[in-house]
Design a protein around this motif. Structure first.
Motif, PDB file in Angstrom:
ATOM      1  N   ASN A 107      15.480 -22.879  -7.614  1.00  0.00           N
ATOM      2  CA  ASN A 107      16.591 -23.711  -8.049  1.00  0.00           C
ATOM      3  C   ASN A 107      16.220 -25.157  -8.392  1.00  0.00           C
ATOM      4  N   ILE A 108      14.937 -25.459  -8.512  1.00  0.00           N
ATOM      5  CA  ILE A 108      14.528 -26.780  -8.996  1.00  0.00           C
ATOM      6  C   ILE A 108      13.398 -26.606 -10.006  1.00  0.00           C
ATOM      7  N   SER A 109      13.313 -27.549 -10.925  1.00  0.00           N
ATOM      8  CA  SER A 109      12.234 -27.505 -11.916  1.00  0.00           C
ATOM      9  C   SER A 109      11.284 -28.685 -11.761  1.00  0.00           C
ATOM     10  N   SER A 110      11.628 -29.607 -10.831  1.00  0.00           N
ATOM     11  CA  SER A 110      10.787 -30.764 -10.571  1.00  0.00           C
ATOM     12  C   SER A 110      11.028 -31.224  -9.132  1.00  0.00           C
ATOM     13  N   PHE A 111       9.971 -31.694  -8.483  1.00  0.00           N
ATOM     14  CA  PHE A 111      10.147 -32.225  -7.130  1.00  0.00           C
ATOM     15  C   PHE A 111      10.959 -33.516  -7.132  1.00  0.00           C
ATOM     16  N   ASP A 112      11.057 -34.167  -8.293  1.00  0.00           N
ATOM     17  CA  ASP A 112      11.914 -35.351  -8.410  1.00  0.00           C
ATOM     18  C   ASP A 112      13.361 -35.027  -8.071  1.00  0.00           C
ATOM     19  N   GLU A 113      13.746 -33.760  -8.196  1.00  0.00           N
ATOM     20  CA  GLU A 113      15.104 -33.352  -7.842  1.00  0.00           C
ATOM     21  C   GLU A 113      15.333 -33.436  -6.331  1.00  0.00           C
ATOM     22  N   LEU A 114      14.250 -33.418  -5.557  1.00  0.00           N
ATOM     23  CA  LEU A 114      14.364 -33.546  -4.102  1.00  0.00           C
ATOM     24  C   LEU A 114      14.380 -35.012  -3.699  1.00  0.00           C
ATOM     25  N   PHE A 115      13.390 -35.756  -4.217  1.00  0.00           N
ATOM     26  CA  PHE A 115      13.288 -37.186  -3.904  1.00  0.00           C
ATOM     27  C   PHE A 115      12.371 -37.819  -4.936  1.00  0.00           C
ATOM     28  N   LYS A 116      12.867 -38.868  -5.556  1.00  0.00           N
ATOM     29  CA  LYS A 116      12.073 -39.527  -6.597  1.00  0.00           C
ATOM     30  C   LYS A 116      11.865 -40.988  -6.223  1.00  0.00           C
ATOM     31  N   ASP A 117      10.608 -41.354  -6.048  1.00  0.00           N
ATOM     32  CA  ASP A 117      10.247 -42.735  -5.748  1.00  0.00           C
ATOM     33  C   ASP A 117       8.737 -42.861  -5.916  1.00  0.00           C
ATOM     34  N   TYR A 118       8.301 -44.032  -6.326  1.00  0.00           N
ATOM     35  CA  TYR A 118       6.870 -44.256  -6.541  1.00  0.00           C
ATOM     36  C   TYR A 118       6.051 -44.128  -5.254  1.00  0.00           C
ATOM     37  N   CYS A 119       6.677 -44.264  -4.103  1.00  0.00           N
ATOM     38  CA  CYS A 119       5.951 -44.183  -2.820  1.00  0.00           C
ATOM     39  C   CYS A 119       5.691 -42.748  -2.372  1.00  0.00           C
ATOM     40  N   VAL A 120       6.367 -41.775  -2.996  1.00  0.00           N
ATOM     41  CA  VAL A 120       6.308 -40.384  -2.548  1.00  0.00           C
ATOM     42  C   VAL A 120       5.659 -39.507  -3.606  1.00  0.00           C
ATOM     43  N   LYS A 121       4.684 -38.734  -3.166  1.00  0.00           N
ATOM     44  CA  LYS A 121       3.992 -37.775  -4.038  1.00  0.00           C
ATOM     45  C   LYS A 121       4.060 -36.411  -3.357  1.00  0.00           C
ATOM     46  N   PHE A 122       4.338 -35.376  -4.121  1.00  0.00           N
ATOM     47  CA  PHE A 122       4.395 -34.020  -3.587  1.00  0.00           C
ATOM     48  C   PHE A 122       3.084 -33.291  -3.874  1.00  0.00           C
ATOM     49  N   ILE A 123       2.573 -32.628  -2.856  1.00  0.00           N
ATOM     50  CA  ILE A 123       1.330 -31.864  -2.964  1.00  0.00           C
ATOM     51  C   ILE A 123       1.672 -30.394  -2.736  1.00  0.00           C
ATOM     52  N   GLU A 124       1.433 -29.580  -3.741  1.00  0.00           N
ATOM     53  CA  GLU A 124       1.767 -28.166  -3.645  1.00  0.00           C
ATOM     54  C   GLU A 124       0.759 -27.413  -2.781  1.00  0.00           C
ATOM     55  N   CYS A 125       1.314 -26.555  -1.924  1.00  0.00           N
ATOM     56  CA  CYS A 125       0.494 -25.682  -1.079  1.00  0.00           C
ATOM     57  C   CYS A 125       0.943 -24.246  -1.321  1.00  0.00           C
ATOM     58  N   ASN A 126       0.023 -23.349  -1.286  1.00  0.00           N
ATOM     59  CA  ASN A 126       0.336 -21.939  -1.498  1.00  0.00           C
ATOM     60  C   ASN A 126       0.885 -21.326  -0.203  1.00  0.00           C
ATOM     61  N   PHE A 127       2.042 -21.836   0.245  1.00  0.00           N
ATOM     62  CA  PHE A 127       2.684 -21.294   1.443  1.00  0.00           C
ATOM     63  C   PHE A 127       3.261 -19.916   1.137  1.00  0.00           C
ATOM     64  N   PRO A 128       3.131 -18.974   2.066  1.00  0.00           N
ATOM     65  CA  PRO A 128       3.846 -17.709   1.883  1.00  0.00           C
ATOM     66  C   PRO A 128       5.349 -17.981   1.834  1.00  0.00           C
ATOM     67  N   VAL A 129       6.066 -17.357   0.920  1.00  0.00           N
ATOM     68  CA  VAL A 129       7.510 -17.554   0.814  1.00  0.00           C
ATOM     69  C   VAL A 129       8.181 -16.660   1.861  1.00  0.00           C
ATOM     70  N   ASN A 130       8.040 -17.097   3.099  1.00  0.00           N
ATOM     71  CA  ASN A 130       8.619 -16.397   4.239  1.00  0.00           C
ATOM     72  C   ASN A 130       8.610 -17.369   5.410  1.00  0.00           C
ATOM     73  N   ALA A 131       9.751 -17.656   5.967  1.00  0.00           N
ATOM     74  CA  ALA A 131       9.851 -18.658   7.036  1.00  0.00           C
ATOM     75  C   ALA A 131       9.046 -18.278   8.274  1.00  0.00           C
ATOM     76  N   PHE A 132       8.825 -17.004   8.489  1.00  0.00           N
ATOM     77  CA  PHE A 132       8.130 -16.554   9.688  1.00  0.00           C
ATOM     78  C   PHE A 132       6.612 -16.574   9.512  1.00  0.00           C
ATOM     79  N   THR A 133       6.121 -15.933   8.455  1.00  0.00           N
ATOM     80  CA  THR A 133       4.671 -15.922   8.250  1.00  0.00           C
ATOM     81  C   THR A 133       4.156 -17.278   7.790  1.00  0.00           C
ATOM     82  N   ASN A 134       5.012 -18.083   7.171  1.00  0.00           N
ATOM     83  CA  ASN A 134       4.623 -19.426   6.747  1.00  0.00           C
ATOM     84  C   ASN A 134       4.159 -20.258   7.942  1.00  0.00           C
ATOM     85  N   ARG A 135       4.758 -20.021   9.103  1.00  0.00           N
ATOM     86  CA  ARG A 135       4.390 -20.772  10.311  1.00  0.00           C
ATOM     87  C   ARG A 135       3.006 -20.387  10.836  1.00  0.00           C
ATOM     88  N   GLN A 136       2.471 -19.273  10.370  1.00  0.00           N
ATOM     89  CA  GLN A 136       1.158 -18.803  10.838  1.00  0.00           C
ATOM     90  C   GLN A 136       0.047 -19.114   9.845  1.00  0.00           C
TER      91      GLN A 136
END
Length: 184
Positions: A58-87
């Motif tokens: 439901n987003i096409s840019s991380f700027d939709e979450l928070f946009k400011d020059y002080c914040v940079k988003f770093i993508e991680c290949n997290f499993p799309v699962n709240a349970f296994t993501n924690r492991q």
């Protein structure tokens, strides 16, 4: 000041994609909005570790979450699962980040804090580790989040134990965590 903020995502749809309507994302945005109101905001450099943008429905840019020059988003290949993501912990992803010698790492993935602390210590950085959890698993007091056969409480206790600072959302959450830990 350099901050690494490790986001624990937990909301995803039947399409196998993350959704940005997530309380952990909302808590992060609230923290950043509060910090932005301070005079120190301009001196902050915040990197946020988050799932891959292509894994959001439901987003096409991380700027939709928070946009400011002080914040940079770093993508991680997290499993799309709240349970296994924690492991999931990819040392080859995390090591180069931690080598950046952040002043503070804020971990929302309590179950991974010991892994982060291990890299901080072995890389001999002066980074302080702050762990916060918005989803405390407390099976010994009747507040289990998952079946006890794979309860997260030991890993959450461990994550808090190794941290320089432990943050709770409220006093009742802290009380539940402490009571569950004493029972264990």
């Amino acid at each position: 000041m350099k901050i690494l903020y490790i986001l624990q995502q937990s909301i995803y749809g039947n399409d196998g994609k993350w959704k940005s309507v997530d309380s952990n994302i909302n808590m992060m945005v609230g923290l950043f909005e509060a910090l932005r109101q301070t005079s120190r905001w301009k001196d902050l450099q915040i990197n946020v570790v988050i799932g891959k943008l292509s894994d959001f429905s439901n987003i096409s840019s991380f700027d939709e979450l928070f946009k400011d020059y002080c914040v940079k988003f770093i993508e991680c290949n997290f499993p799309v699962n709240a349970f296994t993501n924690r492991q999931h912990f990819d040392v080859y992803f995390w090591k180069p980040l931690i080598e950046n010698n952040y002043d503070i790492i804020i971990s929302n993935i309590t179950e991974q804090s010991r892994n982060i602390k291990t890299l901080i210590e072995t890389l001999k950085t002066k980074t302080k580790l702050v762990t916060q959890c918005f989803w405390i698993d407390c099976p010994t007091i009747g507040e289990a989040k998952v079946p006890e056969s794979y309860s997260y409480d030991w890993r959450q206790i461990d994550g808090y134990e190794c941290s320089d600072l432990c943050v709770f959302t409220c006093e009742s959450t802290k009380k539940a965590f402490n009571e569950n830990a004493r029972n264990k």
